[in-house]
Scaffold this active site. Structure first.
Site, PDB file in Angstrom:
ATOM      1  N   GLY A 262       0.630  -1.158  -0.364  1.00  0.00           N
ATOM      2  CA  GLY A 262       0.045   0.086   0.043  1.00  0.00           C
ATOM      3  C   GLY A 262       0.828   2.067   0.436  1.00  0.00           C
ATOM      4  N   SER A 263       0.341   2.427  -0.955  1.00  0.00           N
ATOM      5  CA  SER A 263       1.105   3.527  -0.912  1.00  0.00           C
ATOM      6  C   SER A 263       0.780   4.636  -1.613  1.00  0.00           C
ATOM      7  CB  SER A 263       2.672   3.266  -1.679  1.00  0.00           C
ATOM      8  OG  SER A 263       3.053   2.371  -2.809  1.00  0.00           O
TER       9      SER A 263
END
EC number: 4.1.1.65
Length: 196
Positions: free
Chosen positions: A164-165
């Protein structure tokens, strides 16, 4: 029958095997890099990543451009493709890596406190577009294939963020934004904005 460390416990063995297979398939799915055909247009800024638009706002970019900009932020969940693609054609004018924290990627302070990179590409018409790769709580590794002076084509791969980013794009104030909060984007394909 012996189930590899789970003697006489086929249920535990089958459950462990099932979870292992699911995790393996999720990791394979995460690291996929599908072929993308970018609709090249010098007036368009395409999405640098697959994900969801979570921010569209006027802000002041303080690291390099030091002026007012429209910020468009794309959040990538662990199930999105995490390859980052160049939103415009141009030459890399500035690049810098920043070590930092690992706040959740949608946290407002993640763009200034988390591990991140800042990249500025100047288009052939002289417009600088700034992008920021931001690591999230799970994403503890940013990869980039960039150096100052390097030329990129629109849609060309320039980096990767694990799990996740977020990617922020800072556009000129006169850019016509073509997406809305909550829209899903496809890296190298979705048009984020049109430049004058």
């Amino acid at each position: 029958m012996v189930y590899f460390g789970f003697p006489e416990k086929p249920t535990v063995f089958n459950l462990t095997l099932g979870i292992t297979i699911i995790l393996y398939l999720l990791v394979l799915q995460f690291f996929r890099n599908p072929k993308v055909v970018t609709p090249v247009n010098d007036k368009h800024v395409v999405a640098p990543a697959d994900g969801k638009v979570v921010v569209i706002e006027e802000t002041t970019e303080t690291e390099y451009l030091k002026d007012k900009r429209i910020q468009v932020s794309i959040f990538m969940s662990p199930v999105n493709v995490h390859v980052n693609r160049m939103p415009v054609k141009g030459a890399v004018e500035f690049f810098k890596y920043h070590a930092g924290k690992y706040l959740v990627a949608w946290h407002p302070k993640s763009s200034i406190e988390n591990e991140r990179t800042t990249l500025v590409v100047k288009t052939p018409s002289g417009i600088p577009i700034l992008m920021r790769q931001i690591a999230g709580a799970l994403a503890r590794r940013i990869k980039w294939y960039v150096k100052e002076g390097q030329e990129f084509e629109q849609g060309q791969e320039f980096g990767f963020i694990k799990f996740g980013s977020r990617v922020d794009v800072f556009l000129p104030l006169d850019a016509k934004v073509k997406v809305n909060i909550g829209d899903k984007t496809k890296g190298g394909m979705t048009v984020l904005a049109e430049l004058d």
